[in-house]
Write a protein that holds these residues in place. Structure first.
Motif, PDB file in Angstrom:
ATOM      1  N   TRP A 101     -28.176  37.527 -23.339  1.00 34.36           N
ATOM      2  CA  TRP A 101     -27.021  38.337 -23.709  1.00 34.36           C
ATOM      3  C   TRP A 101     -27.061  38.791 -25.168  1.00 34.36           C
ATOM      4  O   TRP A 101     -26.737  39.938 -25.488  1.00 34.36           O
ATOM      5  CB  TRP A 101     -25.741  37.549 -23.451  1.00 34.36           C
ATOM      6  N   ASN A 102     -27.416  37.905 -26.069  1.00 36.33           N
ATOM      7  CA  ASN A 102     -27.366  38.246 -27.497  1.00 36.33           C
ATOM      8  C   ASN A 102     -28.471  39.210 -27.913  1.00 36.33           C
ATOM      9  O   ASN A 102     -28.208  40.227 -28.553  1.00 36.33           O
ATOM     10  CB  ASN A 102     -27.463  36.976 -28.338  1.00 36.33           C
ATOM     11  N   VAL A 103     -29.698  38.897 -27.538  1.00 37.58           N
ATOM     12  CA  VAL A 103     -30.850  39.668 -28.015  1.00 37.58           C
ATOM     13  C   VAL A 103     -31.222  40.783 -27.050  1.00 37.58           C
ATOM     14  O   VAL A 103     -31.757  41.805 -27.463  1.00 37.58           O
ATOM     15  CB  VAL A 103     -32.056  38.727 -28.242  1.00 37.58           C
ATOM     16  N   GLY A 104     -30.936  40.580 -25.774  1.00 37.57           N
ATOM     17  CA  GLY A 104     -31.310  41.585 -24.788  1.00 37.57           C
ATOM     18  C   GLY A 104     -32.743  41.476 -24.318  1.00 37.57           C
ATOM     19  O   GLY A 104     -33.316  42.443 -23.821  1.00 37.57           O
ATOM     20  N   LYS A 105     -33.318  40.293 -24.464  1.00 40.30           N
ATOM     21  CA  LYS A 105     -34.685  40.101 -23.978  1.00 40.30           C
ATOM     22  C   LYS A 105     -34.675  40.098 -22.454  1.00 40.30           C
ATOM     23  O   LYS A 105     -33.863  39.422 -21.840  1.00 40.30           O
ATOM     24  CB  LYS A 105     -35.246  38.779 -24.503  1.00 40.30           C
ATOM     25  N   THR A 106     -35.625  40.833 -21.868  1.00 42.25           N
ATOM     26  CA  THR A 106     -35.637  40.979 -20.410  1.00 42.25           C
ATOM     27  C   THR A 106     -36.902  40.411 -19.798  1.00 42.25           C
ATOM     28  O   THR A 106     -37.943  40.271 -20.460  1.00 42.25           O
ATOM     29  CB  THR A 106     -35.507  42.454 -20.004  1.00 42.25           C
ATOM     30  N   TRP A 107     -36.788  40.111 -18.531  1.00 44.28           N
ATOM     31  CA  TRP A 107     -37.919  39.650 -17.710  1.00 44.28           C
ATOM     32  C   TRP A 107     -37.739  40.235 -16.319  1.00 44.28           C
ATOM     33  O   TRP A 107     -36.599  40.351 -15.834  1.00 44.28           O
ATOM     34  CB  TRP A 107     -37.956  38.128 -17.636  1.00 44.28           C
ATOM     35  N   TYR A 108     -38.881  40.581 -15.674  1.00 44.08           N
ATOM     36  CA  TYR A 108     -38.837  41.133 -14.322  1.00 44.08           C
ATOM     37  C   TYR A 108     -39.866  40.462 -13.443  1.00 44.08           C
ATOM     38  O   TYR A 108     -40.984  40.161 -13.886  1.00 44.08           O
ATOM     39  CB  TYR A 108     -39.117  42.639 -14.344  1.00 44.08           C
ATOM     40  N   ALA A 109     -39.511  40.293 -12.193  1.00 38.96           N
ATOM     41  CA  ALA A 109     -40.483  39.859 -11.206  1.00 38.96           C
ATOM     42  C   ALA A 109     -41.447  41.012 -10.931  1.00 38.96           C
ATOM     43  O   ALA A 109     -41.085  42.188 -11.058  1.00 38.96           O
ATOM     44  CB  ALA A 109     -39.767  39.445  -9.919  1.00 38.96           C
ATOM     45  N   ASP A 110     -42.656  40.671 -10.547  1.00 43.57           N
ATOM     46  CA  ASP A 110     -43.648  41.705 -10.271  1.00 43.57           C
ATOM     47  C   ASP A 110     -43.187  42.677  -9.183  1.00 43.57           C
ATOM     48  O   ASP A 110     -43.541  43.852  -9.207  1.00 43.57           O
ATOM     49  CB  ASP A 110     -44.973  41.054  -9.848  1.00 43.57           C
ATOM     50  N   SER A 111     -42.399  42.174  -8.255  1.00 44.01           N
ATOM     51  CA  SER A 111     -41.970  42.996  -7.120  1.00 44.01           C
ATOM     52  C   SER A 111     -41.073  44.157  -7.538  1.00 44.01           C
ATOM     53  O   SER A 111     -40.939  45.131  -6.795  1.00 44.01           O
ATOM     54  CB  SER A 111     -41.250  42.127  -6.091  1.00 44.01           C
ATOM     55  N   VAL A 112     -40.437  44.054  -8.706  1.00 44.23           N
ATOM     56  CA  VAL A 112     -39.514  45.113  -9.122  1.00 44.23           C
ATOM     57  C   VAL A 112     -39.917  45.767 -10.441  1.00 44.23           C
ATOM     58  O   VAL A 112     -39.291  46.746 -10.863  1.00 44.23           O
ATOM     59  CB  VAL A 112     -38.071  44.573  -9.243  1.00 44.23           C
ATOM     60  N   LYS A 113     -40.927  45.243 -11.076  1.00 45.11           N
ATOM     61  CA  LYS A 113     -41.331  45.758 -12.384  1.00 45.11           C
ATOM     62  C   LYS A 113     -41.683  47.234 -12.281  1.00 45.11           C
ATOM     63  O   LYS A 113     -42.430  47.655 -11.393  1.00 45.11           O
ATOM     64  CB  LYS A 113     -42.523  44.947 -12.893  1.00 45.11           C
ATOM     65  N   GLY A 114     -41.123  48.029 -13.182  1.00 47.83           N
ATOM     66  CA  GLY A 114     -41.373  49.461 -13.171  1.00 47.83           C
ATOM     67  C   GLY A 114     -40.401  50.243 -12.317  1.00 47.83           C
ATOM     68  O   GLY A 114     -40.328  51.476 -12.413  1.00 47.83           O
ATOM     69  N   ARG A 115     -39.633  49.551 -11.465  1.00 46.73           N
ATOM     70  CA  ARG A 115     -38.666  50.243 -10.608  1.00 46.73           C
ATOM     71  C   ARG A 115     -37.227  49.861 -10.966  1.00 46.73           C
ATOM     72  O   ARG A 115     -36.321  50.691 -10.858  1.00 46.73           O
ATOM     73  CB  ARG A 115     -38.894  49.896  -9.144  1.00 46.73           C
ATOM     74  N   PHE A 116     -37.009  48.624 -11.356  1.00 45.72           N
ATOM     75  CA  PHE A 116     -35.663  48.136 -11.661  1.00 45.72           C
ATOM     76  C   PHE A 116     -35.523  47.914 -13.167  1.00 45.72           C
ATOM     77  O   PHE A 116     -36.491  47.547 -13.847  1.00 45.72           O
ATOM     78  CB  PHE A 116     -35.385  46.808 -10.954  1.00 45.72           C
ATOM     79  N   THR A 117     -34.308  48.105 -13.649  1.00 42.36           N
ATOM     80  CA  THR A 117     -34.006  47.861 -15.058  1.00 42.36           C
ATOM     81  C   THR A 117     -32.713  47.075 -15.164  1.00 42.36           C
ATOM     82  O   THR A 117     -31.693  47.456 -14.567  1.00 42.36           O
ATOM     83  CB  THR A 117     -33.853  49.183 -15.825  1.00 42.36           C
ATOM     84  N   ILE A 118     -32.762  45.997 -15.921  1.00 40.97           N
ATOM     85  CA  ILE A 118     -31.565  45.206 -16.192  1.00 40.97           C
ATOM     86  C   ILE A 118     -31.065  45.554 -17.582  1.00 40.97           C
ATOM     87  O   ILE A 118     -31.852  45.738 -18.513  1.00 40.97           O
ATOM     88  CB  ILE A 118     -31.841  43.693 -16.045  1.00 40.97           C
ATOM     89  N   ASP A 119     -29.746  45.661 -17.690  1.00 41.80           N
ATOM     90  CA  ASP A 119     -29.143  45.983 -18.984  1.00 41.80           C
ATOM     91  C   ASP A 119     -27.754  45.356 -19.032  1.00 41.80           C
ATOM     92  O   ASP A 119     -27.223  44.931 -18.007  1.00 41.80           O
ATOM     93  CB  ASP A 119     -29.046  47.489 -19.164  1.00 41.80           C
TER      94      ASP A 119
END
Length: 120
Positions: free
Chosen positions: A53-71
């Motif tokens: 929440w504070n820094v906004g560092k993100t991580w994605y599973a390979d199955s969604v990387k490049g298609r999904f974005t968390i914000d």
């Protein structure tokens, strides 16, 4: 306590987009993280995206990387999951969750889930 309420699910065609929202209310924490999970029919729940929440560092599973974005929108206490180029395998229930201590394992609070159905 913490309440998490997801919204934004629905029935869409493959290749289209959806944006899920999760509004957080109640108790807050100094350094927490939010995550999105996907549970396909008959399968275990899978962690697919996280954000601190504070820094906004993100991580994605390979199955969604490049298609999904968390914000997240700090003013609205809301975390989003932008889902593009949806595939049939993305069908399922999507849950948001809160981990009271970022960068550690385990989530402490869960939303009720929102259904996403992708059709061909």
């Amino acid at each position: 306590q913490v309440q998490l309420v997801e919204s934004g699910g629905g029935l869409v065609q493959a290749g289209s987009s959806l944006r899920l929202s999760c509004v957080r209310s109640g108790r807050t924490f100094e350094n927490f993280a939010m995550g999105w999970f996907h549970q396909a029919p008959g399968k275990q729940r899978e962690e697919i995206a996280t954000i601190t929440w504070n820094v906004g560092k993100t991580w994605y599973a390979d199955s969604v990387k490049g298609r999904f974005t968390i914000d997240r929108d700090k003013d609205k206490n809301t975390v989003y999951l932008q889902m593009n180029n949806l595939e049939l395998g993305d069908t399922g229930v999507y849950y948001c969750a809160l981990n009271v201590v970022a960068d550690t394992t385990g989530y402490d609070y869960w939303g009720q889930g929102t259904q996403v159905t992708v059709s061909s």
